[in-house]
Design a protein around this motif. Sequence first.
Motif, PDB file in Angstrom:
ATOM      1  N   THR A 187       0.855  -1.172   0.000  1.00 10.86           N
ATOM      2  CA  THR A 187       0.000   0.000   0.000  1.00 10.86           C
ATOM      3  C   THR A 187       0.897   1.231   0.000  1.00 10.86           C
ATOM      4  O   THR A 187       2.095   1.139   0.267  1.00 10.86           O
ATOM      5  N   SER A 221       2.520   1.528   3.261  1.00  9.11           N
ATOM      6  CA  SER A 221       3.689   0.651   3.453  1.00  9.11           C
ATOM      7  C   SER A 221       4.929   1.278   2.835  1.00  9.11           C
ATOM      8  O   SER A 221       6.016   1.235   3.423  1.00  9.11           O
ATOM      9  N   TYR A 268      -3.393   8.549   7.064  1.00  6.37           N
ATOM     10  CA  TYR A 268      -3.703   7.133   6.796  1.00  6.37           C
ATOM     11  C   TYR A 268      -4.417   6.418   7.935  1.00  6.37           C
ATOM     12  O   TYR A 268      -4.871   5.305   7.757  1.00  6.37           O
ATOM     13  N   GLN A 269      -4.493   7.040   9.112  1.00  2.30           N
ATOM     14  CA  GLN A 269      -5.091   6.363  10.279  1.00  2.30           C
ATOM     15  C   GLN A 269      -4.667   4.895  10.339  1.00  2.30           C
ATOM     16  O   GLN A 269      -5.499   3.991  10.202  1.00  2.30           O
ATOM     17  N   ALA A 298      -3.355   1.099  11.391  1.00  5.07           N
ATOM     18  CA  ALA A 298      -3.766   0.157  12.439  1.00  5.07           C
ATOM     19  C   ALA A 298      -2.744  -0.971  12.506  1.00  5.07           C
ATOM     20  O   ALA A 298      -1.875  -1.088  11.638  1.00  5.07           O
ATOM     21  N   ALA A 299      -2.877  -1.767  13.567  1.00  2.95           N
ATOM     22  CA  ALA A 299      -2.074  -2.977  13.744  1.00  2.95           C
ATOM     23  C   ALA A 299      -0.577  -2.723  13.537  1.00  2.95           C
ATOM     24  O   ALA A 299      -0.033  -1.779  14.089  1.00  2.95           O
ATOM     25  N   SER A 300       0.099  -3.535  12.718  1.00  7.76           N
ATOM     26  CA  SER A 300       1.560  -3.426  12.627  1.00  7.76           C
ATOM     27  C   SER A 300       1.982  -2.066  12.064  1.00  7.76           C
ATOM     28  O   SER A 300       3.025  -1.535  12.458  1.00  7.76           O
ATOM     29  N   ASP A 301       1.182  -1.488  11.169  1.00 12.16           N
ATOM     30  CA  ASP A 301       1.522  -0.164  10.634  1.00 12.16           C
ATOM     31  C   ASP A 301       1.521   0.874  11.754  1.00 12.16           C
ATOM     32  O   ASP A 301       2.423   1.717  11.842  1.00 12.16           O
ATOM     33  N   LEU A 302       0.511   0.795  12.621  1.00  9.81           N
ATOM     34  CA  LEU A 302       0.423   1.732  13.744  1.00  9.81           C
ATOM     35  C   LEU A 302       1.612   1.544  14.680  1.00  9.81           C
ATOM     36  O   LEU A 302       2.241   2.523  15.122  1.00  9.81           O
ATOM     37  N   ARG A 303       1.949   0.284  14.953  1.00 11.98           N
ATOM     38  CA  ARG A 303       3.063   0.018  15.871  1.00 11.98           C
ATOM     39  C   ARG A 303       4.379   0.516  15.279  1.00 11.98           C
ATOM     40  O   ARG A 303       5.241   1.033  15.988  1.00 11.98           O
ATOM     41  N   LYS A 304       4.526   0.368  13.954  1.00 10.02           N
ATOM     42  CA  LYS A 304       5.762   0.834  13.314  1.00 10.02           C
ATOM     43  C   LYS A 304       5.898   2.355  13.444  1.00 10.02           C
ATOM     44  O   LYS A 304       6.993   2.866  13.707  1.00 10.02           O
TER      45      LYS A 304
END
Lengths: 264, 234
Positions: free
Chosen positions: B17, B20, B84-85, B87-93
């Motif tokens: 995405t 990403s 981008y709001q 979530a999950a691994s993207d948010l943690r990164k």
Amino acid sequence: MINFKQKLNTKIVQQTAICAENFSLWYGNKLAVNRVSMEIDSVGVTAIIGPSGCGKSSFLRSINRMNDLIPNARVEGRLVVEGQNVYEKRIDLVLLRRRIGMVFQRPNPFPKSIFDNIAYGPRLHGIWERTKLHEIVESSLRSAALWDEVKDSLTRSAVALSGGQQQRLCIARTLATQPDILLMDEPCSALDPIATGKIEELIVALKENYTIIIVTHNMQQAARISDKTAFFCLGELIELAETNKIFTTPANPQTEAYITGRFG
Amino acid sequence: MTKGNFLKPINEKKIMTELSKRIERLFLKLDRAALAVEQHLSDLLFALYADNLAESDAIILADEEIDRCEVEIERECIRLLALYQPAASDLRKICFAVKVNSDLERIADNCVSSAKMMKILVGDNISVNQFPLFRNLADLVVEAVHQTSRLISVNCDEQFAIEIIKNDRLIVDKAYRDFLQSIFAQTDRFNNQINAVYALTSIGRALERVGDLCSNIAEDTVFMLTGEIVRHSI
């Protein structure tokens, strides 16, 4: 007199309001919901998310047997609502749908006055006394946070309300029949951000007293308002967990891929 | 070509995405910042061992570039969160990038404060070379920063991160205590040069803080990889 506060006090506090046990739904030969087993808490909001065609709306509509209206639809397994399988033959569908109200994607007010829209359900259930109906209309509109906006124009056509007001009117109409469970199928998808915000605030306020299940394509909405989130894919329940967990550390890689936008 | 064959099957794992791609670019910037901070520390130690005041001035000047990088990375993190709001691994990164960015800048700040303290030492004719345990502490901290830089750039692994955390608590902290004791054991050497003692202990403290910040980065790495907050549990 129907008093919502009274109703709340007498409501049986249950841990699980809805329990699906190996529940499957077919439309003809097409399997829409595949052996779903899940428990939905009696208090709080459960969001169902998933890509288009994953069976989330079909599952939602199965809870109050709206799918009965679709030719060739058939089910397997059990769907237990407050201790009773809703697919038992002796179930009274009118009573079931009174207890399990539904709000749809697009606001669908009847072409009647605001008052008559709210009073429609109670009248169907035999309440005709004018003062009683007035009480129901007022408490329903208050619960849906619409009373202050429409109290001086109850005879006005409901169709003339704005989209957001129409959707709150539909929620009020659902509340008027005193349901225990509210099913919401993408209730904000046709609304602007302001109206969406009001509906979300309303859902959060209502969750103290009702079991709410909401299907949404809006991830942020699910994250904002729900306590638990279920992720469906290809008719199967992939993951059901606390919303906080689903949106920060989902256990299943498919859930992770969906909520981070890598597929769906 | 047979009908229906013109579309190649899509490998979902390869789908990237826009978010990403932007996170990948953000991590490249973070990687460069980590390398710059590592260089900053080795420049500081070179200046300290050589009593080179010109080098210490260069460290103070070079900090501006690190500050600029920090602001740039932070702005990018805020942009990604707002647009981008995630979530999950993207948010943690992105949370990881925000915290690590701040920790790297603080490592650089500790180098700058040590460079300033060095001027006091040189003024009092005292060198860190007179304290063998300083080199021991410095070598351990250099290694910790190097491993942390590797953790961010090439070896982002939970076990490796836990080793860095344990290393800081068991070895770096002990080396700092030993260094302090060695200073206090040699107070007669300072001839009432209180400022020099203050500068030495401050430099030691700054190095120990650098070790702590490396440990923080390692803890944040575990969170990014697993979602577990291990700050108070290892």
